[in-house]
Write an enzyme that holds these catalytic residues in place. Structure first.
Site, short mmCIF file in Angstrom:
data_model
loop_
_atom_site.label_atom_id
_atom_site.label_comp_id
_atom_site.label_asym_id
_atom_site.label_seq_id
_atom_site.Cartn_x
_atom_site.Cartn_y
_atom_site.Cartn_z
N CYS A 3 4.18 -5.55 0.56
CA CYS A 3 4.31 -4.47 1.56
C CYS A 3 2.98 -4.20 2.27
O CYS A 3 2.72 -4.75 3.33
CB CYS A 3 4.84 -3.18 0.93
SG CYS A 3 6.49 -3.32 0.21
N ARG A 4 2.12 -3.36 1.66
CA ARG A 4 0.95 -2.85 2.37
C ARG A 4 -0.09 -3.90 2.70
O ARG A 4 -0.57 -3.97 3.85
CB ARG A 4 0.30 -1.71 1.57
CG ARG A 4 1.16 -0.48 1.46
CD ARG A 4 0.66 0.42 0.36
NE ARG A 4 0.78 -0.20 -0.96
CZ ARG A 4 0.32 0.31 -2.08
NH1 ARG A 4 -0.33 1.44 -2.05
NH2 ARG A 4 0.51 -0.31 -3.23
N SER A 5 -0.49 -4.72 1.72
CA SER A 5 -1.61 -5.64 2.01
C SER A 5 -1.23 -6.78 2.97
O SER A 5 -2.05 -7.10 3.84
CB SER A 5 -2.29 -6.15 0.74
OG SER A 5 -1.41 -6.91 -0.05
N ASN A 28 1.66 -7.09 -3.20
CA ASN A 28 1.35 -8.03 -2.12
C ASN A 28 2.59 -8.45 -1.32
O ASN A 28 2.68 -9.57 -0.82
CB ASN A 28 0.60 -9.27 -2.66
CG ASN A 28 -0.05 -10.15 -1.59
OD1 ASN A 28 -0.12 -11.38 -1.74
ND2 ASN A 28 -0.52 -9.58 -0.51
N ASP A 50 2.30 4.04 -1.32
CA ASP A 50 3.11 2.84 -1.44
C ASP A 50 4.50 3.05 -0.84
O ASP A 50 5.31 3.83 -1.38
CB ASP A 50 3.22 2.46 -2.92
CG ASP A 50 3.70 1.04 -3.09
OD1 ASP A 50 4.33 0.50 -2.14
OD2 ASP A 50 3.46 0.46 -4.15
N CYS A 87 -3.11 -4.80 -2.50
CA CYS A 87 -2.23 -3.72 -2.98
C CYS A 87 -1.67 -4.13 -4.33
O CYS A 87 -2.23 -5.01 -4.98
CB CYS A 87 -1.15 -3.39 -1.94
SG CYS A 87 -0.01 -4.75 -1.59
P1 4NP Z 1 2.99 -3.12 -2.31
O1 4NP Z 1 4.40 -2.45 -2.78
O2 4NP Z 1 2.02 -2.90 -3.47
O3 4NP Z 1 2.60 -2.34 -1.09
O4 4NP Z 1 3.29 -4.57 -2.05
C1 4NP Z 1 5.05 -2.78 -3.97
C2 4NP Z 1 5.87 -3.87 -4.02
C3 4NP Z 1 6.57 -4.18 -5.20
C4 4NP Z 1 6.42 -3.35 -6.29
C5 4NP Z 1 5.59 -2.26 -6.25
C6 4NP Z 1 4.90 -1.97 -5.09
N1 4NP Z 1 7.14 -3.63 -7.48
O5 4NP Z 1 7.07 -2.84 -8.43
O6 4NP Z 1 7.83 -4.67 -7.53
#
Ligand code: 4NP
Length: 151
Positions: A12-14, A10, A121, A7
């Site tokens: 949340c989703r992945s 790294n 997301d 994702c």
């Molecule tokens: P992920 O979510 O891609 O599912 O881990 C996010 C976590 C952090 C951020 C964006 C998306 N960020 O902008 O810090």
């Protein structure tokens, strides 16, 4: 074979997908054959643990574990059997990293679902429960694609 979930951050989703996949693999007895790992396309969260609301959602569904964020490299793409990304932005970023190479093993996770879609997301939607069910649906679709669909 390593299966890499990818994702943006790294956190949340992945990592959710990594822990869910490894739990399913252990329960169904193919954990010796396939192991999930996860990465971010960005280094914005490098070294950080799973975001607490994501971890809480996993726990509520009986999924345990931990992870520290790390950015995907070209070597990781080479080493993994499949690269399963969460959304179209991730797909663009991974194909930019590879220069378009390795596209035969790079897929959007929920393109394996009956209703193909992004895993939106939850960092932005705040809907961690929907992300959880989208990820489970994608993993089940991926396992059917591999001929390992039990459900
Ligand atoms: P992920 O979510 O891609 O599912 O881990 C996010 C976590 C952090 C951020 C964006 C998306 N960020 O902008 O810090």
């Amino acid at each position: 074979m390593d299966i890499a979930f990818v994702c943006l951050g790294n956190i949340c989703r992945s990592p959710m997908a990594e822990l869910i996949f490894n739990k399913i693999a252990a329960e169904r007895g193919f954990d010796g054959e396939m192991r999930a790992i996860s990465f971010g396309t960005s280094d914005c969260e490098e070294g950080n643990p799973i975001y607490p609301p994501a971890l809480k959602t996993l726990k509520s569904h009986g999924v345990e574990g931990s992870h520290r964020a790390r950015q995907l490299t070209l070597a990781d793409v080479k080493n993994c059997g499949y690269i399963l990304v969460m959304d179209s932005g991730n797909l663009f970023d991974v194909l930019r990293l590879t220069g378009g190479g390795f596209s035969e093993k790079i897929f959007k996770l929920c393109d394996f679902c009956d209703r193909p879609r992004d895993v939106d997301d939850p960092w932005y939607t705040r809907d961690f429960e929907r992300a959880y069910f989208d990820i489970v649906d994608g993993i089940e679709g991926f396992l059917r694609f591999l001929g390992k669909g039990g459900v």
